[in-house]
Motif scaffolding. Sequence first.
Motif, PDB file in Angstrom:
ATOM      1  N   LYS A  73      26.069-108.621  61.182  1.00 40.85           N
ATOM      2  CA  LYS A  73      27.375-109.620  61.198  1.00 40.85           C
ATOM      3  C   LYS A  73      26.964-110.962  60.458  1.00 40.85           C
ATOM      4  CE  LYS A  73      28.297-107.866  66.122  1.00 40.85           C
ATOM      5  NZ  LYS A  73      29.662-107.493  65.622  1.00 40.85           N
ATOM      6  N   THR A  76      34.956-100.653  57.028  1.00 37.67           N
ATOM      7  CA  THR A  76      35.264-101.554  58.083  1.00 37.67           C
ATOM      8  C   THR A  76      36.795-102.127  57.671  1.00 37.67           C
ATOM      9  OG1 THR A  76      34.087-103.457  56.880  1.00 37.67           O
ATOM     10  CG2 THR A  76      32.867-102.194  58.445  1.00 37.67           C
ATOM     11  N   ASN A  86      21.685-102.711  67.435  1.00 39.64           N
ATOM     12  CA  ASN A  86      22.275-103.726  66.785  1.00 39.64           C
ATOM     13  C   ASN A  86      22.221-104.058  65.078  1.00 39.64           C
ATOM     14  OD1 ASN A  86      23.254-104.745  69.406  1.00 39.64           O
ATOM     15  ND2 ASN A  86      21.570-105.565  69.457  1.00 39.64           N
ATOM     16  N   THR A 144      32.000-108.561  61.278  1.00 38.29           N
ATOM     17  CA  THR A 144      30.861-107.680  60.820  1.00 38.29           C
ATOM     18  C   THR A 144      31.074-107.486  59.396  1.00 38.29           C
ATOM     19  OG1 THR A 144      31.090-106.216  62.932  1.00 38.29           O
ATOM     20  CG2 THR A 144      30.459-105.127  61.068  1.00 38.29           C
ATOM     21  N   ASN A 173      25.176-102.578  62.714  1.00 36.61           N
ATOM     22  CA  ASN A 173      26.238-103.506  62.472  1.00 36.61           C
ATOM     23  C   ASN A 173      25.697-104.867  62.115  1.00 36.61           C
ATOM     24  OD1 ASN A 173      28.126-101.572  63.115  1.00 36.61           O
ATOM     25  ND2 ASN A 173      28.094-102.190  65.323  1.00 36.61           N
ATOM     26  N   LYS A 233      28.640-102.043  58.394  1.00 32.10           N
ATOM     27  CA  LYS A 233      28.521-101.098  59.404  1.00 32.10           C
ATOM     28  C   LYS A 233      27.874 -99.862  58.780  1.00 32.10           C
ATOM     29  CE  LYS A 233      31.017 -99.208  63.483  1.00 32.10           C
ATOM     30  NZ  LYS A 233      32.432 -99.081  64.111  1.00 32.10           N
TER      31      LYS A 233
END
Length: 373
Positions: free
Chosen positions: A191, A81, A186, A96, A189, A99
């Motif tokens: 967060k 990332t 979801n 994030t 990823n 990932k």
Amino acid sequence: MRKTITIILALALLLGSLFFAKYLIDNKNKPKPQFDKVVKTVFTKIVKNSTVPIIISANGNLTAKNKIELYSEVQGILVVTSKEFKPGTSFYKGETIIKINSDEFYANLQAQKSNLYNALTAIMPDIRLDFPNEYLKWQNYLQLFDINKPVEKLPETSSEKEKFFISGRGIVTSFYNVKNLEVKLNKYNLKAPFSGIITETTVNPGTLIRSGQKLGEFIDPTVFEASISIKSEFKELLQIGKKVVINNLEKTKSWEGKVIRINGKVDASTQTIKAFIEVLAKDLKEGQYVEVELQAKSEENAFQVARNLLVENSKVYIVKDSILDLITIKPIFENENSVIVKGLEDGTLLLSKPVPGSHSGMLVKVITENLEQ
């Protein structure tokens, strides 16, 4: 010949006796050697009784109040990332952190959405015939259906007959299969739930991540908690919201904290109660060892002395007319380095430093230190 030898020995013995007698006479009145008496120098301070606050000290380690361990709920390759997934990297809330490659899973999700769209298209002629009043809402839903966006909630059914019809065609099942895949997508990823910093990582980009694998640790480095143990006799001093002072071990910095939780159980082995202190500070670190000072009551007409000055836990040395005297005092409260005592009169010269070999009646030379109590 024998007579001559006898005479010579007699004369030698006589002369020796004379010389020995003279030596004794010469040393009879010789003064005895005198030795200087050693007088030790001692440091003292003048006792001045006052109101002394009793401070309870306890030590503990800091832990981040907001702290999460990062685990993977899905499987895939860890993707690079914009920020490195390394200890010390900071992230803002919603950014994030991790990932994981989801290309294969995303393709499966799109296929399920396509199946749902096809199933809805297939029932539209039947709805026009059997439920003409409901046709418009299903037509609008189908027209707004976008395979590249999250699926919207199905239209509400107006009757049991319509509900059974929609359910019997597998529309509801297909819809929730899609929603389940969207939720799972979801998880590829991860967060940040709050602004913080990575403190530990166990994987690197390119690593195959397995479901349930620990990936690292993420904390908020501005809010910390310290767990301390207080003697049960001081439990009445523990109140939620009570302010405390937190010092580093060198006592070069201080912070203000407050009691946020109190354990309702007394430790049977140590007879202590655990209290949890919260402190907000950007210059503290997780795992840092700190000292917490909790102010109790104040003792009037008392004096604070160093702990190493106590003799037999209840006596101290004072100086009267350059002579040491051992007197009994009443200890009120003690901590790691000092003791609050009563029984000392104002103006008393109290030893401020221990003297090796000290004893009552010892002659000393006094140096008074100007110490503020």
